[in-house]
Design an enzyme around this catalytic site. Structure first.
Site, PDB file in Angstrom:
ATOM      1  N   ASN A  10      45.671  43.544  42.489  1.00 43.99           N
ATOM      2  CA  ASN A  10      46.949  43.020  42.999  1.00 43.99           C
ATOM      3  C   ASN A  10      47.997  43.261  41.926  1.00 43.99           C
ATOM      4  OD1 ASN A  10      49.096  41.575  43.948  1.00 43.99           O
ATOM      5  ND2 ASN A  10      48.096  39.560  43.830  1.00 43.99           N
ATOM      6  N   LYS A  12      51.121  42.779  42.106  1.00 45.15           N
ATOM      7  CA  LYS A  12      52.234  41.812  42.175  1.00 45.15           C
ATOM      8  C   LYS A  12      53.577  42.561  42.070  1.00 45.15           C
ATOM      9  CE  LYS A  12      49.054  38.306  40.562  1.00 45.15           C
ATOM     10  NZ  LYS A  12      48.819  37.064  39.874  1.00 45.15           N
ATOM     11  N   HIS A  96      48.276  34.420  49.255  1.00 46.18           N
ATOM     12  CA  HIS A  96      48.139  34.355  47.798  1.00 46.18           C
ATOM     13  C   HIS A  96      48.817  33.073  47.304  1.00 46.18           C
ATOM     14  CE1 HIS A  96      48.563  35.221  43.564  1.00 46.18           C
ATOM     15  NE2 HIS A  96      47.570  36.072  43.714  1.00 46.18           N
ATOM     16  N   GLU A  98      50.716  32.492  44.942  1.00 44.50           N
ATOM     17  CA  GLU A  98      52.145  32.642  44.612  1.00 44.50           C
ATOM     18  C   GLU A  98      52.994  32.579  45.880  1.00 44.50           C
ATOM     19  OE1 GLU A  98      51.607  36.212  42.297  1.00 44.50           O
ATOM     20  OE2 GLU A  98      50.481  35.023  40.850  1.00 44.50           O
ATOM     21  N   GLU A 168      40.636  32.107  44.493  1.00 45.27           N
ATOM     22  CA  GLU A 168      41.447  32.216  43.288  1.00 45.27           C
ATOM     23  C   GLU A 168      41.914  30.821  42.866  1.00 45.27           C
ATOM     24  OE1 GLU A 168      43.200  36.442  42.881  1.00 45.27           O
ATOM     25  OE2 GLU A 168      44.595  35.259  44.052  1.00 45.27           O
ATOM     26  N   GLY A 174      46.505  34.242  35.842  1.00 40.35           N
ATOM     27  CA  GLY A 174      47.469  34.636  34.813  1.00 40.35           C
ATOM     28  C   GLY A 174      47.449  33.735  33.587  1.00 40.35           C
ATOM     29  N   SER A 213      42.192  35.762  36.142  1.00 39.54           N
ATOM     30  CA  SER A 213      41.913  36.227  34.785  1.00 39.54           C
ATOM     31  C   SER A 213      40.617  37.031  34.672  1.00 39.54           C
ATOM     32  CB  SER A 213      41.917  35.047  33.803  1.00 39.54           C
ATOM     33  OG  SER A 213      43.193  34.428  33.797  1.00 39.54           O
TER      34      SER A 213
HETATM   35  P1  13P Z   1      45.285  37.540  37.040  1.00 36.99           P
HETATM   36  O1  13P Z   1      44.069  38.460  37.103  1.00 36.99           O
HETATM   37  O2  13P Z   1      46.446  38.157  36.320  1.00 36.99           O
HETATM   38  O3  13P Z   1      44.906  36.179  36.572  1.00 36.99           O
HETATM   39  O4  13P Z   1      45.798  37.377  38.553  1.00 36.99           O
HETATM   40  C1  13P Z   1      44.898  37.037  39.541  1.00 36.99           C
HETATM   41  C2  13P Z   1      45.547  37.152  40.858  1.00 36.99           C
HETATM   42  O5  13P Z   1      46.433  36.394  41.193  1.00 36.99           O
HETATM   43  C3  13P Z   1      45.116  38.240  41.745  1.00 36.99           C
HETATM   44  O6  13P Z   1      45.612  38.082  43.032  1.00 36.99           O
END
Ligand code: 13P
Length: 252
Positions: A10, A12, A96, A98, A168, A174, A213
């Site tokens: 992803n 983003k 997601h 976010e 997740e 992150g 992560s």
């Molecule tokens: P990170 O791997 O940067 O923690 O992000 C995970 C994520 O949100 C994947 O959709």
């Protein structure tokens, strides 16, 4: 069970068209021969076209990070599942954390989007996960089961088998803080149990990715867990070599 591992990146809101094309080409070279792992990347919508071109003929799927529940209309800024499919996308993300946190996406909206994706011929990855506060308050199971049940509530059993789930935990995204393999496995087994209860034994085939992560250094131990069928990778998917190393880890 014969679940094929699924590693997804992803990206983003990173990698504009030129950078995304470069990373996709590097990834194509790094992955090389056909592998027993399903691999996909999710660029920003603005870079999808460039990435599709760079990966033309490669065994790496491309998806969009977000779709609307309607195929077209007065929805400024939205992406259409039908249009994404017609461009050559195979997948889309739904729900997601976010999107849930920053855009207020509800479980009910996710249900509509999962159905819209499948109706358009896109394979959705439905993301679920609890916040740290919810985990500390003992609400982990209630939160995840609601996200799962409502998110898939509009599907017939045969449609549910085309969905991938991504667990997740919000506190691991992150942050550099990963769920331990034991924590993740426990949740994945819970999710799988509910899927089978709801959609029948065929749901054993549904893949459940872990996200939060994931990096080359921790991928192997997470992917070795019996109910972890892949990873949804954020930061570590932005560089072809680290993403390819995670794909390698999924090959066992
Ligand atoms: P990170 O791997 O940067 O923690 O992000 C995970 C994520 O949100 C994947 O959709």
């Amino acid at each position: 069970m014969g679940r094929r591992p699924f590693i997804a990146g992803n990206w983003k809101l990173n990698l504009g068209p030129a950078e995304a094309r470069a990373v996709a080409s590097q990834l194509r070279d790094a992955l090389g021969d056909p592998s027993p792992v399903t691999v996909a990347v999710f660029p920003t919508a603005l870079s999808v076209s460039a990435v599709l071109q760079a990966l033309d003929g490669a065994e790496v799927g491309v998806g969009v990070q977000e779709i609307a529940s309607q195929p077209s209309g007065a929805l400024t800024g939205a992406n259409s599942a039908v249009m994404a499919r017609s461009m050559g996308c195979t997948y889309c993300l739904v729900g997601h954390s976010e999107r849930r946190q920053l855009w207020g996406e509800t479980d009910e909206a996710c249900a509509d989007k999962v159905l819209a994706a499948l109706s358009a011929g896109l394979l959705p990855i439905l993301c679920v996960g609890e916040t740290l506060d919810q985990r500390r308050a003992g609400q982990l199971e209630a939160v995840l089961m609601r996200q799962l049940e409502v998110g898939l509530s509009k599907l017939q059993p045969d449609q549910a088998l085309s969905v991938t789930l991504a667990y997740e935990p919000v506190w691991a995204i992150g942050t550099g803080e990963t769920a331990t393999p034991e924590q993740a496995q426990e949740v994945h087994a819970l999710l799988r149990g509910r899927l089978v209860e709801r959609f029948g034994p065929g749901a054993e085939e549904v893949r459940i990715q872990y996200g939060g992560s994931v990096k080359p250094a921790n991928a192997s131990e997470l992917l070795a867990c019996p109910d972890i069928d892949g990873a949804l990778v954020g930061g570590a998917s932005l560089k072809a070599d680290s993403f390819a190393a995670i794909v390698q880890a999924a090959q066992g």
